[in-house]
Design a protein around this motif. Structure first.
Motif, PDB file in Angstrom:
ATOM      1  N   GLY A 274       0.783  -1.224   0.000  1.00 24.17           N
ATOM      2  CA  GLY A 274       0.000   0.000   0.000  1.00 24.17           C
ATOM      3  C   GLY A 274       0.814   1.273   0.000  1.00 24.17           C
ATOM      4  O   GLY A 274       0.254   2.374  -0.017  1.00 24.17           O
ATOM      5  N   GLY A 275       2.140   1.170   0.004  1.00 22.41           N
ATOM      6  CA  GLY A 275       2.994   2.355   0.055  1.00 22.41           C
ATOM      7  C   GLY A 275       3.626   2.501   1.421  1.00 22.41           C
ATOM      8  O   GLY A 275       3.066   2.077   2.431  1.00 22.41           O
ATOM      9  N   GLY A 276       4.804   3.084   1.468  1.00 23.12           N
ATOM     10  CA  GLY A 276       5.512   3.237   2.724  1.00 23.12           C
ATOM     11  C   GLY A 276       6.575   4.316   2.661  1.00 23.12           C
ATOM     12  O   GLY A 276       6.665   5.077   1.693  1.00 23.12           O
ATOM     13  N   PHE A 277       7.412   4.332   3.698  1.00 20.98           N
ATOM     14  CA  PHE A 277       8.376   5.396   3.871  1.00 20.98           C
ATOM     15  C   PHE A 277       9.497   5.342   2.845  1.00 20.98           C
ATOM     16  O   PHE A 277      10.037   6.367   2.432  1.00 20.98           O
ATOM     17  CB  PHE A 277       8.951   5.315   5.283  1.00 20.98           C
ATOM     18  N   ALA A 278       9.874   4.133   2.393  1.00 17.06           N
ATOM     19  CA  ALA A 278      10.974   4.013   1.437  1.00 17.06           C
ATOM     20  C   ALA A 278      10.669   4.743   0.137  1.00 17.06           C
ATOM     21  O   ALA A 278      11.559   5.356  -0.466  1.00 17.06           O
ATOM     22  CB  ALA A 278      11.279   2.539   1.157  1.00 17.06           C
ATOM     23  N   LEU A 279       9.407   4.698  -0.319  1.00 15.80           N
ATOM     24  CA  LEU A 279       9.049   5.374  -1.564  1.00 15.80           C
ATOM     25  C   LEU A 279       9.289   6.872  -1.457  1.00 15.80           C
ATOM     26  O   LEU A 279       9.877   7.490  -2.347  1.00 15.80           O
ATOM     27  CB  LEU A 279       7.582   5.093  -1.899  1.00 15.80           C
ATOM     28  N   GLY A 280       8.854   7.469  -0.348  1.00 17.74           N
ATOM     29  CA  GLY A 280       9.094   8.890  -0.158  1.00 17.74           C
ATOM     30  C   GLY A 280      10.567   9.223  -0.083  1.00 17.74           C
ATOM     31  O   GLY A 280      11.015  10.232  -0.626  1.00 17.74           O
TER      32      GLY A 280
END
Length: 428
Positions: A274-280
């Motif tokens: 669902g998305g997380g901190f690594a993407l940012g």
């Protein structure tokens, strides 16, 4: 009294030393430029929310990096057409009015993207169509904004203004992706689009307070095909400018791996689906490095070999991309991306200085239009290239191979274009 005077000397020397290293803020003394600069601050964070949200939304709908890369085509075509035409319009009309119109368009498309995400509409083509519309207004806004700078401050402060603008943009590029990575799993995509829309609406206030900037003597009466072609003829007479564009195309097309960030965040660096901190963090790392170099950019104006500075910076960018592609540790990968961002900032400052030194005001909008196509279009071609190559060969091979191509092609360009390598900034 003698003792007191002695104690004040070290701080004075320290201030002088810091002044030679830290960012030059003299352009901010001019109120009109300061308003334009402040509008960049307001929009930078919100714009980066959309830069994270669109690829993530496409990946969530399709599960394929190839579709994420397809966004590059939908962003590139408006840039090619309207970037060149928008530059011609910026030379033919009041630049303040054009900024107001294009900023309004950006805000409206952000509202539309919010509505689609909030309604849960899972149409790839609708998202891509709205993204193309947003990039159309961006293609008109950017050359107009850049061409306006020279009307707001003395010409000798243009390099410092370029560094200031880029540093603010990079700061927004850091904060935006970091906040997006944290808010995405909590608030969802629609909220990111909504923040982008609100920020763009707020920036209209600063643009409203800019002075009128009507066309000057020698400007085209109409923004037609002839005016665009005049811009290309002008470029054809300046081989150094053409070479600077070529180096940037090499760096961005072969070396910008952002289309693979959603896949690498999950499969290489362990983000949840669902998305997380690594993407940012991945989206923020390059601008973070550029921002740090921008803050410490006070020394850049002392180097007169701008051509060599561009070549060396592009080669270092390629080396950093290779390192990122071969990294299986998130923090090591982020370090390589940050180093690449610093190299890209140095390249941008010198390329922009070369451009500003060559263009007259009645040509500046058209030259900035070409500059916008090259600077913004290159990464979108990279999205297509890296998206398709990553799907076929894997992310590591696509990223590291692209970095190697940057090093080889930039070195070859420097060998084939010795005049650019030897180019020095004008003394005046």
């Amino acid at each position: 009294m003698h003792t007191s005077g002695t104690r004040t000397r070290p701080p004075g020397r320290l201030r002088k030393a810091l002044g030679s290293v830290l960012l030059d803020t003299r352009p901010l003394r001019y109120p009109a430029y300061r308003r334009l600069w402040l509008s960049n601050i307001v929009t930078a964070v919100g714009a980066q929310f959309a830069a994270v949200a669109v690829p993530k939304q496409l990946y969530d709908i399709t599960g394929s990096s190839a579709y994420v890369g397809l966004a590059g085509i939908f962003g590139l075509v408006p840039l090619l057409v309207f970037g060149l035409w928008g530059g011609a319009v910026a030379d033919a009309v009041d630049r303040r009015k054009l900024l107001l119109a294009s900023n309004t368009g950006l805000a409206l498309t952000a509202v539309a993207l919010w509505a689609v995400a909030a309604a849960g509409i899972g149409s790839v083509w609708l998202v891509l169509g709205l993204f193309a519309a947003q990039q159309t207004f961006f293609a008109i806004n950017m050359p107009t904004r850049n061409a306006a700078i020279a009307r707001l401050i003395p010409l000798d402060l243009l390099p410092s203004a370029q560094a200031l603008g880029s540093t603010v943009f990079q700061l927004g590029s850091i904060a935006g992706p970091l906040l997006a990575g944290m808010l995405l799993p909590v608030l969802g995509l629609s909220t990111l689009y909504l923040v982008d829309a609100v920020a763009l609406c707020a920036a209209l206030w600063a643009v409203l307070r800019l002075p009128a900037m009507p066309p000057q003597a020698g400007a085209p009466q109409r923004a037609g095909l002839r005016a665009v072609l005049d811009g290309f003829r002008y470029l054809a007479l300046h081989a150094v400018l053409l070479a600077s564009f070529l180096l940037d195309i090499i760096a961005m097309v072969f070396g910008m791996p952002r289309a693979l960030f959603p896949e690498m965040a999950e499969r290489t660096f362990g983000d949840p689906p669902g998305g997380g901190f690594a993407l940012g963090l991945l989206y923020a790392a390059i601008p973070a490095g550029a921002f740090l170099f921008g803050v410490l950019s006070g020394w850049l104006h002392r180097i007169r070999r701008h051509g060599a500075g561009v070549v060396v910076s592009v080669v270092l960018w390629g080396v950093a991309v290779i390192g990122f592609g071969l990294s299986d540790s998130l923090w090591l990968g982020l370090l390589f991306l940050a180093l690449g961002g610093g190299a890209d900032l140095v390249s941008m400052v010198y390329r922009s200085s070369i451009l500003q030194a060559a263009a007259t005001d009645e040509m500046r909008g058209r030259i900035q239009g070409v500059f916008t196509v090259v600077v913004a279009g290159g990464p979108r071609l990279a999205d297509v290239l890296h998206g398709s190559t990553g799907a076929a060969l894997g992310t590591s091979a696509a990223v590291a191979g692209g970095g190697a191509l940057v090093v080889v092609c930039a070195t070859a360009a420097a060998l084939c274009l010795p005049a650019f390598w030897k180019y020095e900034a004008p003394t005046r």
